[in-house]
Scaffold this active site. Structure first.
Site, mmCIF file in Angstrom:
data_model
loop_
_atom_site.group_PDB
_atom_site.id
_atom_site.type_symbol
_atom_site.label_atom_id
_atom_site.label_comp_id
_atom_site.label_asym_id
_atom_site.label_seq_id
_atom_site.Cartn_x
_atom_site.Cartn_y
_atom_site.Cartn_z
ATOM 1 N N GLU A 1 0.892 -1.146 0.095
ATOM 2 C CA GLU A 1 -0.076 -0.046 -0.044
ATOM 3 C C GLU A 1 0.913 1.263 -0.027
ATOM 4 O O GLU A 1 2.006 1.234 0.719
ATOM 5 C CB GLU A 1 -0.801 0.036 1.135
ATOM 6 C CG GLU A 1 -1.782 1.323 1.271
ATOM 7 C CD GLU A 1 -2.829 1.112 2.541
ATOM 8 O OE1 GLU A 1 -3.528 2.178 2.641
ATOM 9 O OE2 GLU A 1 -2.578 0.292 3.509
ATOM 10 N N LYS B 1 5.360 0.214 11.126
ATOM 11 C CA LYS B 1 5.207 1.389 10.375
ATOM 12 C C LYS B 1 4.987 2.829 11.380
ATOM 13 O O LYS B 1 5.283 3.818 11.167
ATOM 14 C CB LYS B 1 3.964 1.248 9.373
ATOM 15 C CG LYS B 1 4.034 2.575 8.400
ATOM 16 C CD LYS B 1 2.943 2.146 7.312
ATOM 17 C CE LYS B 1 3.329 1.092 6.416
ATOM 18 N NZ LYS B 1 2.480 0.925 5.530
ATOM 19 N N ARG C 1 6.242 -13.240 8.936
ATOM 20 C CA ARG C 1 6.952 -11.957 8.720
ATOM 21 C C ARG C 1 8.453 -11.791 9.356
ATOM 22 O O ARG C 1 8.706 -12.691 10.129
ATOM 23 C CB ARG C 1 6.069 -10.923 9.092
ATOM 24 C CG ARG C 1 6.076 -10.816 10.675
ATOM 25 C CD ARG C 1 4.685 -9.738 11.073
ATOM 26 N NE ARG C 1 5.121 -8.435 10.388
ATOM 27 C CZ ARG C 1 4.024 -7.683 10.441
ATOM 28 N NH1 ARG C 1 3.029 -7.673 10.914
ATOM 29 N NH2 ARG C 1 4.686 -6.467 9.906
#
Length: 856
Positions: A59, A317, A307
């Site tokens: 994104e 983030k 991950r």
């Protein structure tokens, strides 16, 4: 086309390799799974004649970081495993309130960069401008399919599988239930198809406010999977989109757009991180409902992997934004940041990040990777590509008293000791030179006073009245010290040069000078700025103990040196790189067709001898404004204690050594600071270079082993170790040479029938006697670098003694050795107090063909 067998038949199944084609790749080996014949056939029928196709769909609401590097590398590597395979680049731009063209540009640049140097896909369409890159075809965007996504939503309404919800967000949370309580149906769930279609059309027309209504899937409000309790498909957002402008005021949710975009692009395998595992049923439900409509014509397979979690850093983030907005760092490309732009500016080669991702591997299990693994990959790759040069970070002037005039002498020296293709460089020498201040110990000055007017133990460099060799040049002796009148610190050394010692020569009858130091000639030296970067955080898990990760920021993560000097070849190389960058920018050739050909400042990298690996920073504009960033030190300064360095601290060595002994290293009481015995042993990876019989003992062999040792004085690789082992007649010499093995490197050297052995090979034995004994050395994966310190799974990082030579230390080693065994799978383990810990490398466990045996 081949079959990508990387998914378990159901979430949580164990993984194991089955596909021969996949096993050829480390990525595939880590991700292959045992599918049944029925599953394999079903998978082949699902894929049909289509090429294997993956995608990377970030994104555009932030900068990519190391976690994304793993996803990029995995998706591209899987696609390249198969003939005709391809990987798409897709921007998931469904949330205009958080997205920006700045992020789009940075994402595309990062993906081009991290994949630079890799081969292009076969028959890839030629793209230009923003579309150009290592991916297959143009850059795709979810917004390209907004019309189709709307049609899909309408189709679900018409089939009775979606409805317009009018509950408030708070009411929806109440109706949704919890992990332990089922949800309940909304009073609007049974609206007629006609009413839902009309209201959804009104949503699109902008007749409602943000949040007034949403479109939900009609699935099962009592499902044990909360994601299946009538999830949202569309929401109202009266915001302009960077691609579609004001055409839309409703936008699809990711869980709805994701499977449809995959299907439209012909993705065969949708690779996601583990947080999407519980979303997979919704992914499949969406496609199963839409396939009969003809709006999509294939069903991709979603597969999840763990991950990346990395010690001594943060990859959230939200936390990265906090670091930038709180001015804890200097922007997103700060070289201490784990962003790809930060890594690039620091000078980390993209090949090092790909190597790191390969070594970390792919699995279903979460793990917290040590930051040292990344640093080792950086060292390994930079050793291959970085030229060598002299740089003096903290200069001390040296005047050669017997040098005549201002003439200069040039030395032609290799740019790389192991890569002749890099050529030579010219290093001038003259009357005045600079050396590192730390390469001179002033026994008569303040530091000498603090150390009893004696040099630190083991100091081999320049002393008052002593000698040292200037690398590639001459031996000099220190005759006089010019001091600062206020501080009494040395500001200049007056020295004598010995012409007969030129270029490494030791005259006959003279004693060889042990100390070797780097230098830079003063009149041709270029002043530059050095940014010495270190890890941004000082704890493995920032914020774990304090609940505020910013409190764990390493206050010493940046040291700026303003007076460093470099040899002239560095200036010439830097000017050439700056000219290359200006030419590319001026010509608009930042990106070329298939891949990223944009030149970067950090592509110019060096090993500044004995100091570390450094790369040119974008702040450099010319010969008078050069800036270099330290990418990584020559050796790991975090993973092990530093007793030798501590002893060299001016005056503080003895006290620190005594304190260390109190904490359990000396074999004594061992209080709270005691180091576990297994962690005191230095077991390292090495390669056997030579092997032959012992001249005096039939049962012994003599090997030369590269253990990755670095000479402390020169910073260059040390000579191989000599290892004597009792393996004669048990393993053929030809089977030994070239083998990657595990060896103990911190035992006191021992003479074995006249030959000093400086390490111990580790091998498993079945306990037989004489020629019937079966022995096999512990094997290390080929990709593990020599010198890597091995660790025991489930334990802290090893903290080896400098040398295990005291009686207590040797007894501790014997106890550790008695606990080393191979298990039924042939993996080396440490078994103690009922617990078993595998002996691990960065690429997996150490192994042996002799199973369930003792290791000696």
């Amino acid at each position: 086309q081949g079959l990508l067998e990387i998914a378990p038949s159901s979430p949580g199944d164990e993984q194991g390799a089955t596909d021969d084609e996949a096993s050829a790749s480390p990525v595939a080996t880590a991700t292959a799974s045992a599918l049944t014949e029925e599953e394999i056939q079903s998978e082949r029928e699902r894929i049909g004649s289509r090429p294997i196709c993956t995608r990377f769909p970030p994104e555009p609401n932030g900068y990519l970081h190391l976690g994304h590097a793993k996803a990029v590398s995995f998706n591209f590597a899987v696609a390249r495993m198969f003939e005709g395979g391809r990987c798409h680049m897709r921007l998931d731009d469904t949330n205009p309130s958080k997205e920006d063209d700045e992020y789009v540009d940075s994402i595309l640049e990062d993906v081009r960069w991290i994949q630079s140097g890799n081969p292009s896909f076969v028959d890839v369409p030629v793209e230009t401008g923003k579309n150009a890159g290592p991916w297959y075809g143009p850059v795709r965007k979810t917004s390209d399919s907004f019309d189709l996504l709307y049609d899909c939503a309408v189709a679900l309404i018409k089939s009775g599988d979606a409805y317009v919800e009018s509950l408030s967000a708070e009411e929806m949370r109440e109706y949704r239930g919890s992990l332990t309580e089922p949800g309940k149906e909304s009073p609007y769930r049974n609206r007629s198809i006609e009413e839902n279609l009309e209201m959804f059309e009104n949503m699109r027309a902008g007749d409602y406010k943000d949040g007034e209504h949403i479109l939900r899937a009609k699935i099962d409000m009592v499902s044990p999977n909360i994601n299946m309790r009538d999830p949202a498909l569309y929401r109202i957002k009266h915001e302009s989109h960077q691609e579609t402008g004001d055409k839309w005021c409703i936008y699809p949710m990711y869980d709805f757009s994701h499977p449809i975009a995959d299907a439209v692009e012909g993705i065969t395998h949708s690779l996601c991180t583990l947080e999407f595992e519980d979303h997979r049923p919704l992914y499949d439900w969406t496609l199963d409902k839409l396939l009969p409509t003809g709006l999509v014509d294939c069903k991709p397979r979603q597969i999840e992997f763990s991950r990346l979690n990395l010690k001594f850093t943060v990859l959230s983030k939200r936390k990265l934004i906090q670091l930038v907005e709180g001015n804890y760092v200097n922007g997103w490309d700060d070289p201490r940041m784990p962003t790809l732009s930060g890594m690039r500016r620091r000078g980390v080669p993209p090949s090092a990040l790909r190597l790191f991702c390969e070594r970390v591997g792919i699995s279903k299990s979460d793990s917290n990777i040590d930051f040292g693994v990344l640093e080792d990959c950086v060292r390994e790759e930079m050793d291959k590509i970085s030229m060598r040069a002299f740089a003096i970070l903290n200069p001390l002037k040296v005047s050669i008293s017997n040098w005549q005039g201002s003439t200069l002498e040039d030395f032609e020296v290799p740019r790389h000791p192991k890569i002749e293709e890099m050529g030579d460089r010219t290093v001038p020498f003259g009357k005045n030179i600079y050396i590192e201040r730390s390469d001179f110990f002033d026994t008569d000055g303040p530091e000498g006073d603090a150390n009893g007017n004696r040099p630190p133990k083991g100091f081999k460099r320049l002393l008052p009245g002593g000698k040292v060799r200037l690398k590639y040049a001459y031996v000099i002796s220190c005759d006089e010290i010019v001091r600062d009148p206020e501080t009494n610190e040395p500001i200049e050394l007056k020295c004598t040069l010995y012409p007969e010692t030129r270029a490494g020569v030791t005259p006959e009858g003279e004693k060889r000078v042990k100390g070797i130091i780097q230098w830079v000639e003063a009149s041709t030296a270029a002043k530059c700025k050095i940014n010495q970067y270190d890890r941004l955080f000082k704890t493995e898990e920032p914020g774990k103990d304090s609940d505020d990760f910013t409190k764990d920021i390493n206050e010493n993560s940046l040291e700026t040196l303003e007076t460093a000097v470099v040899e002239p070849s560095v200036v010439m190389d830097s000017l050439a790189q700056l000219a290359k960058i200006r030419a590319a920018t001026k010509g608009g050739e930042e990106v070329n067709g298939e891949a990223n050909d944009k030149p970067y400042h950090s592509e110019l990298s060096y090993q500044f001898e004995r100091s570390g690996y450094f790369a040119l920073d974008p702040a450099s504009t010319g010969a008078d404004s050069l800036v270099f960033n330290r990418v990584v030190t020559l050796r790991d300064a975090w993973g092990a204690p530093k007793p030798k360095a501590a002893e060299r601290n001016r005056g503080g060595g003895k006290q620190q050594k005594q304190q260390q002994q109190k904490q359990g290293r000396g074999g004594g009481g061992g209080g709270a600071g005691a180091v576990e015995e297994a962690l005191r042993v230095a077991i390292k990876a090495g390669t056997i270079l030579e092997a032959g019989p012992h001249p005096e003992a039939e049962s012994l062999i003599v090997c030369k082993v590269d253990c990755g040792d670095i000479d402390e004085e020169s910073g260059n690789p040390s000579d191989p170790r000599t290892v004597v082992a009792g393996l004669a007649g048990l393993i053929a010499f030809e089977d030994l040479v070239g083998r990657k093995i595990a060896c103990v490197t911190n035992l006191k050297p021992a003479k074995m029938r006249g030959i000093e052995s400086t390490a111990m090979l580790l091998a498993a034995t079945d306990g037989g006697e004489g020629p019937d004994e079966v022995v096999d050395l512990l094997a290390i994966p080929d990709e593990v670098p020599n010198g890597e310190l091995l660790s025991f799974e489930g334990k802290d990082a090893s903290q080896p003694d400098p040398m295990m030579k005291s009686k207590g230390a040797l007894k501790a080693f014997d106890r550790v050795k008695a606990c080393l065994k191979s298990n039924e799978s042939g993996e080396a383990t440490y078994v103690n107090e009922g617990s078993t810990h595998r002996l691990m490398t960065s690429a997996g466990p150490t192994t042996t063909s002799v199973k369930s045996a003792e290791i000696q």
